[in-house]
Scaffold this active site. Structure first.
Site, PDB file in Angstrom:
ATOM      1  N   HIS A  72      15.132  -5.468   4.199  1.00  0.00           N
ATOM      2  CA  HIS A  72      14.790  -4.260   4.726  1.00  0.00           C
ATOM      3  C   HIS A  72      14.897  -4.423   6.316  1.00  0.00           C
ATOM      4  O   HIS A  72      14.323  -5.079   7.074  1.00  0.00           O
ATOM      5  CB  HIS A  72      13.347  -4.033   4.780  1.00  0.00           C
ATOM      6  CG  HIS A  72      12.398  -4.140   3.190  1.00  0.00           C
ATOM      7  ND1 HIS A  72      12.668  -3.173   2.333  1.00  0.00           N
ATOM      8  CD2 HIS A  72      11.675  -4.910   2.658  1.00  0.00           C
ATOM      9  CE1 HIS A  72      12.284  -3.283   1.225  1.00  0.00           C
ATOM     10  NE2 HIS A  72      11.482  -4.629   1.411  1.00  0.00           N
ATOM     11  N   HIS A 132      10.226  -3.190  -6.367  1.00  0.00           N
ATOM     12  CA  HIS A 132       9.356  -4.446  -6.066  1.00  0.00           C
ATOM     13  C   HIS A 132       8.252  -4.220  -7.317  1.00  0.00           C
ATOM     14  O   HIS A 132       7.865  -3.456  -7.715  1.00  0.00           O
ATOM     15  CB  HIS A 132       8.628  -3.812  -5.031  1.00  0.00           C
ATOM     16  CG  HIS A 132       9.250  -3.885  -3.717  1.00  0.00           C
ATOM     17  ND1 HIS A 132       9.168  -2.725  -2.811  1.00  0.00           N
ATOM     18  CD2 HIS A 132       9.833  -4.785  -2.814  1.00  0.00           C
ATOM     19  CE1 HIS A 132       9.869  -3.006  -1.472  1.00  0.00           C
ATOM     20  NE2 HIS A 132      10.169  -4.540  -1.628  1.00  0.00           N
ATOM     21  N   ASP A 188      14.298 -10.410   2.523  1.00  0.00           N
ATOM     22  CA  ASP A 188      13.226  -9.185   2.500  1.00  0.00           C
ATOM     23  C   ASP A 188      12.832  -8.896   3.972  1.00  0.00           C
ATOM     24  O   ASP A 188      13.489  -8.090   4.791  1.00  0.00           O
ATOM     25  CB  ASP A 188      11.949 -10.034   1.781  1.00  0.00           C
ATOM     26  CG  ASP A 188      10.895  -8.776   1.600  1.00  0.00           C
ATOM     27  OD1 ASP A 188      11.009  -7.869   2.138  1.00  0.00           O
ATOM     28  OD2 ASP A 188       9.928  -9.142   0.847  1.00  0.00           O
ATOM     29  N   ARG A 224       1.118  -4.721   6.392  1.00  0.00           N
ATOM     30  CA  ARG A 224       1.934  -3.591   6.120  1.00  0.00           C
ATOM     31  C   ARG A 224       1.314  -2.331   7.028  1.00  0.00           C
ATOM     32  O   ARG A 224       2.300  -1.506   7.516  1.00  0.00           O
ATOM     33  CB  ARG A 224       1.353  -2.787   4.724  1.00  0.00           C
ATOM     34  CG  ARG A 224       2.653  -1.775   4.108  1.00  0.00           C
ATOM     35  CD  ARG A 224       2.311  -1.296   2.827  1.00  0.00           C
ATOM     36  NE  ARG A 224       1.059  -0.612   2.579  1.00  0.00           N
ATOM     37  CZ  ARG A 224       0.815   0.431   1.382  1.00  0.00           C
ATOM     38  NH1 ARG A 224       1.803   0.313   0.730  1.00  0.00           N
ATOM     39  NH2 ARG A 224      -0.261   1.064   1.360  1.00  0.00           N
ATOM     40  N   HIS A 243      10.216  -9.875  -6.402  1.00  0.00           N
ATOM     41  CA  HIS A 243       8.969 -10.672  -6.316  1.00  0.00           C
ATOM     42  C   HIS A 243       8.647 -11.082  -7.746  1.00  0.00           C
ATOM     43  O   HIS A 243       8.596 -12.388  -7.935  1.00  0.00           O
ATOM     44  CB  HIS A 243       7.745 -10.058  -5.460  1.00  0.00           C
ATOM     45  CG  HIS A 243       8.264  -9.590  -4.097  1.00  0.00           C
ATOM     46  ND1 HIS A 243       8.759 -10.410  -3.087  1.00  0.00           N
ATOM     47  CD2 HIS A 243       8.335  -8.160  -3.704  1.00  0.00           C
ATOM     48  CE1 HIS A 243       9.073  -9.700  -2.265  1.00  0.00           C
ATOM     49  NE2 HIS A 243       8.950  -8.670  -2.387  1.00  0.00           N
ATOM     50  N   GLU A 287       3.756  -8.148  -6.854  1.00  0.00           N
ATOM     51  CA  GLU A 287       3.735  -8.981  -5.703  1.00  0.00           C
ATOM     52  C   GLU A 287       2.511  -9.476  -5.268  1.00  0.00           C
ATOM     53  O   GLU A 287       2.353 -10.557  -4.580  1.00  0.00           O
ATOM     54  CB  GLU A 287       4.462  -8.220  -4.544  1.00  0.00           C
ATOM     55  CG  GLU A 287       4.604  -9.186  -3.226  1.00  0.00           C
ATOM     56  CD  GLU A 287       5.381  -8.463  -2.152  1.00  0.00           C
ATOM     57  OE1 GLU A 287       5.627  -7.167  -2.092  1.00  0.00           O
ATOM     58  OE2 GLU A 287       5.735  -9.208  -1.076  1.00  0.00           O
TER      59      GLU A 287
HETATM   60  C1  NGQ Z   1       8.205  -2.842   1.916  1.00  0.00           C
HETATM   61  N1  NGQ Z   1       7.739  -5.213   1.608  1.00  0.00           N
HETATM   62  O1  NGQ Z   1       8.402  -1.824   1.240  1.00  0.00           O
HETATM   63  O2  NGQ Z   1       8.692  -3.215   2.805  1.00  0.00           O
HETATM   64  C2  NGQ Z   1       7.342  -3.887   1.324  1.00  0.00           C
HETATM   65  C3  NGQ Z   1       5.955  -3.892   1.619  1.00  0.00           C
HETATM   66  C4  NGQ Z   1       4.872  -1.925  -0.074  1.00  0.00           C
HETATM   67  C5  NGQ Z   1       7.088  -6.298   0.778  1.00  0.00           C
HETATM   68  N2  NGQ Z   1       6.825  -6.150  -0.495  1.00  0.00           N
HETATM   69  C6  NGQ Z   1       5.315  -2.292   1.574  1.00  0.00           C
HETATM   70  N3  NGQ Z   1       7.665  -7.513   0.923  1.00  0.00           N
HETATM   71  O3  NGQ Z   1       4.922  -2.905  -0.936  1.00  0.00           O
HETATM   72  O4  NGQ Z   1       4.121  -0.952  -0.081  1.00  0.00           O
HETATM   73 ZN    ZN Z   2      10.607  -5.640  -0.165  1.00  0.00          ZN
END
Ligand code: NGQ
Ligand code: ZN
Length: 469
Positions: free
Chosen positions: A67, A247, A335, A91, A284, A250
């Site tokens: 990202h 995703h 990531d 987050r 993940h 995780e």
């Molecule tokens: C993201 N990141 O979308 O950037 C996610 C967090 C989520 C990671 N999972 C946000 N590392 O999963 O809602």
């Molecule tokens: Zn991610």
């Protein structure tokens, strides 16, 4: 740029797909390896046209999960705000950063990030891209604006881009209304398919003078963010050859919420309701029961492991020893880019297993007892599959490669069987000295031609976005 004529490279030690080889002559035409000969004396008539490569030559890797914008906040979320800081409080901070970013900011951040990736030895990046719209979710005049900025950043830096435009529609299992913080991410299936089309045409134009380095995959943010009919509709509307990223599993909370909603765990649900295959990259996949683990492994889907981010966010430890035993396929991604280093990803992956098991040398295979060689080879194979590329020192592959610094004693003195272990376990400074993409030098003597101007621009963006300066 395409090199029309053939070029020759000679390496004393090179990690071919078949293993380490000595005195290897490579021929490259149109950015692709067209012949590779080991144990060879370079023909005298070629000697003036050969590039003599110093230091061990390795394939570069694909970084399967990025990202880009999150690089701006790397290391800026390490202050305790409440005794229960977690993935979810991180987050909240990340969503605050999201609100501030303009297309210019996003491009500056991505350009610097991709330069840093090249310097680390990654030459392809899977960009899991969901920051689609302007503030409050307003469309940009050019609907694919943010995607095109990422493509520009890739072209400026020289990295190959696997863009994964994300479908993000809901905030939780069962189609819950998105939150305000998610407004910039949201698409319907129709607007998502229009974005896919816009990306496909921009990418095919860009590929004409970019050695076909770029491609577009399909992406669902998570099972929290899409419904089953949406997944089905998108998959049936698009090219069945595109890779599919998501995703999954995780955090324990996600597993529990999925169980409460459906009676199934996330990977179990995806396997039963949609089906897994080698198109999928499950990012993940940290929390697996034994059935889920074998479902992923036997489907040949990739587990997209992001060890430094998973450690940073307190996700848990992926069952990598068990997954290796099941011959599972995996790749690595940086990531959130809290760290950007092949060394740190692979070292963290192996050390997590050692700490868990209180044992040494965990991630090896019967056919490859050398831990560093196994880690690197698996990350190469899995990265290729997840990003739909074919990196590696073999005929027909894009001529991407890197050279380790043979001025470093650990590299200079080692036998080939120790190069990777010395690098991955014992080097603390960066020893990736030169990086080539499609036969062209991009990083030379640790440096990228745009890095000075790019670092200045990135510094300004960090000040603006993070410190309101
Ligand atoms: C993201 N990141 O979308 O950037 C996610 C967090 C989520 C990671 N999972 C946000 N590392 O999963 O809602
Ligand atoms: Zn991610």
């Amino acid at each position: 740029m395409t090199s029309q004529h053939a070029s020759f490279y000679f390496a004393k030690h090179a990690l071919l797909n078949s293993g380490w080889a000595n005195n290897v002559l490579f021929k490259v035409a149109n950015g692709v390896f067209t012949s590779i000969q080991a144990d060879c004396e370079p023909p005298k008539e070629l000697s003036s046209s050969i590039t003599w490569l110093d230091g061990p030559m390795l394939p570069t890797l694909a970084n399967v999960h990025s990202h880009a914008f999150q690089r701006v906040m790397a290391g800026a979320a390490e202050v305790s705000l409440n005794p229960n800081d977690s993935f979810w409080s991180w987050r909240d901070l990340m969503y605050k950063v999201v609100q501030k970013l303009t297309p210019d900011d996003a491009q500056v951040i991505a350009t610097q990030l991709y330069i840093d990736m090249l310097k680390a030895g990654y030459t392809q990046v899977g960009e899991f891209h969901y920051l689609h719209h302007a503030q409050q979710g307003k469309s940009y005049a050019q609907k694919a604006e943010m995607s095109l900025r990422l493509l520009d950043a890739a072209n400026q830096s020289g990295i190959g881009l696997t863009l994964l435009p994300v479908l993000y529609a809901y905030s939780g299992f069962g189609g819950q209304t998105p939150t305000e913080g998610q407004a910039r991410f949201i698409h319907s299936v129709d607007s998502y398919l229009a974005l896919q089309q816009a990306c496909a045409s921009a990418f095919s134009m860009s590929n004409v003078n970019q050695e076909n380095k770029h491609n577009v995959g399909i992406c669902f943010h998570s099972l929290r963010a899409v419904t089953k009919p949406q997944i089905e509709e998108v998959l049936s509307a698009l090219d069945p050859n595109q890779v599919v990223h998501i995703h999954i599993a995780e955090q324990q909370k996600e597993v529990q919420d999925c169980l409460n909603w459906s009676g199934q765990r996330p990977v179990e649900w995806l396997h039963n309701e949609i089906g897994l295959s080698d198109r999928w990259c499950l990012v993940h996949a940290t929390h697996l029961d034994p059935n889920e683990l074998s479902a992923i492994a036997s489907s040949h889907a990739i587990a997209g492991l992001c060890p430094t981010t998973e450690a940073n966010l307190g996700d848990g430890i992926f069952p990598a020893v068990e997954f290796e035993q099941a011959k599972g396929r995996w790749g690595i991604g940086s990531d959130s880019h809290v760290s950007l280093s092949i060394v740190e990803e692979l070292r963290t992956l192996e050390y997590g297993q050692r700490l868990r098991d209180q044992q040494r040398n965990r991630l090896h295979r019967a056919e490859q007892p050398n831990v560093g060689d196994n880690l690197y080879q698996q990350a190469l194979i899995g990265g290729n599959q997840a990003c739909d590329v074919s990196l590696g020192l073999k005929v027909g592959s894009r001529a991407d490669f890197m050279l380790l610094d043979d001025a470093h004693p650990f590299i200079a003195a080692s036998q080939p069987c120790d190069f990777l272990n010395r690098w991955l376990f014992a080097c603390n400074e960066n020893v990736v000295k030169d990086v080539y993409v499609a036969g062209e030098p991009i990083v030379t003597n640790f440096s990228h031609p745009l890095e000075e101007s790019s670092r200045k621009a990135f510094t300004q963006v960090i000040k603006k976005v993070m410190y309101d300066e």
